[in-house]
Design a protein around this motif. Structure first.
Motif, PDB file in Angstrom:
ATOM      1  N   THR A   7      69.749  78.985  43.403  1.00  0.00           N
ATOM      2  CA  THR A   7      68.521  79.506  43.660  1.00  0.00           C
ATOM      3  C   THR A   7      68.588  80.914  43.472  1.00  0.00           C
ATOM      4  O   THR A   7      67.485  81.539  42.959  1.00  0.00           O
ATOM      5  N   TYR A  14      64.417  76.871  46.987  1.00  0.00           N
ATOM      6  CA  TYR A  14      65.427  75.677  47.414  1.00  0.00           C
ATOM      7  C   TYR A  14      66.340  75.243  46.337  1.00  0.00           C
ATOM      8  O   TYR A  14      65.798  75.322  45.257  1.00  0.00           O
ATOM      9  N   PRO A  15      67.432  74.871  46.775  1.00  0.00           N
ATOM     10  CA  PRO A  15      68.406  74.262  45.586  1.00  0.00           C
ATOM     11  C   PRO A  15      67.999  72.609  45.282  1.00  0.00           C
ATOM     12  O   PRO A  15      68.844  71.953  45.609  1.00  0.00           O
ATOM     13  N   GLY A 195      73.123  72.781  44.103  1.00  0.00           N
ATOM     14  CA  GLY A 195      71.891  71.960  44.262  1.00  0.00           C
ATOM     15  C   GLY A 195      71.774  70.533  43.894  1.00  0.00           C
ATOM     16  O   GLY A 195      72.786  70.019  43.362  1.00  0.00           O
TER      17      GLY A 195
END
Length: 331
Positions: A7, A14-15, A195
């Protein structure tokens, strides 16, 4: 708030990333992903010409002011697309991040980085990830055996592949293959990723411009509803199980199959026609095992918000309570 190296490096909330998906990675979906706080990618080669890609990039910009990227997949073909022209459309379109995938990305990475564009390279093996890192990739997307599309030939599931890659890769890393909810996001972070990258799950959203019959079929399917085709041709692809994929598997199982023996079944024109007609049985369609975790067709924002909320609840609730209970028991 979930903050990771991904991020921070790519300027998203958001990842979560929506990777390049043939015929699906278009402006309407990509802008929705960006507006939801994740990183979406327009699929370059879905556009017939570099000029069409330039128009699709502009369409996406008209729908969002948040970061998004373009996917450029490099595959060995008899008649390769004009990659240099597609790169020019990406560069001139002001894109700041590109997802590359496939065969020998060095010249593409060099060109993009010379123009200040960050590159995420998608690969299916630790050795390939390390090679891409040496080439200058700013991040890696590591694809486990569970994924849709091409999982490589090593057959290493994410539970092993992600931490094996995390042990050796220094740049930020996305985990791909089998992700569709908050549990998967937490698992990926625990395994060492920064992520997740989702394809199939983003197909089953309201903004994905594919027929509802395909979305409903993936909701109805379970985790067994995929086939591995082209295994004997050493170009394995994971696709949604249907009449055509079963025919391909049967031909390969007989032994000695060549691509010409299945070409009429897997031709792109046949797949496009089937999709346009909403016929889930008459073409080849990439889909992952994650179908077994897909139970609805939300908006992109509903999906992203739900994944993040679930992940935060697991981290702050279930996992934290386990540590607390253990600490109390030890006193």
């Amino acid at each position: 708030m979930l903050k990771t190296r991904f991020t921070e490096a790519f300027g998203v909330e958001y990842p979560i990333a929506q990777g390049g998906m043939q015929w699906v990675g278009k402006a309407h979906l990509v802008a929705a992903v960006a507006n939801a706080g994740a990183l979406g990618f327009v699929t370059a080669l879905t556009q017939p010409t570099p000029e069409d890609l330039a128009k699709e990039i502009q369409r996406t910009k008209d729908l969002t002011d948040k970061p998004f990227g373009v996917n450029l997949t490099i595959l060995p073909t008899i008649t390769p697309p004009p990659y240099a022209e597609y790169r020019r459309a990406i560069i001139e379109g002001g894109i700041k991040v590109v997802e590359t995938a496939g065969y020998k990305p060095q010249e593409h990475i060099d060109d993009f980085k010379a123009h200040g564009i960050k590159v995420i390279h998608k690969c299916t093996a630790v050795r390939h990830a390390l090679s891409a890192e040496r080439m200058g990739a700013d991040a890696i997307s590591i694809d486990g055996f569970e994924c849709a599309g091409h999982p490589g030939e090593d057959d290493i599931p994410g539970l092993i592949l992600i931490p094996a890659a995390a042990d050796k890769i220094k740049v930020p890393m996305l985990a791909s293959g089998g992700f569709g909810d908050g549990r998967g996001l937490v698992a990926a972070l625990a395994l060492g990723a920064d992520g997740i990258n989702m394809g199939t799950r983003f197909c089953v959203t309201q903004e994905a411009q594919i027929p509802d019959t395909f979305k409903q079929q993936m909701v109805e399917n379970d985790e067994r509803a995929t086939d591995l085709i082209f295994r004997t041709l050493h170009n394995t692809a994971r696709v949604m199980k249907n009449k055509v994929s079963q025919e391909v598997v049967a031909i390969e199982r007989k032994g000695g199959a060549e691509f010409k023996d299945v070409q009429h079944l897997v031709a792109g024109a046949r797949g496009r026609a089937a999709m346009e007609n909403g016929d889930t049985q008459d073409g080849i369609w990439s889909a992952g095992m994650v179908q077994g975790l897909i139970h609805d067709v939300p908006t992109v924002k509903e999906l992203v918000d739900r994944i993040v909320a679930e992940a935060e609840q697991i981290i702050e609730g279930r996992l934290q309570s386990m540590i607390s209970r253990y600490a109390e028991a030890a006193e």
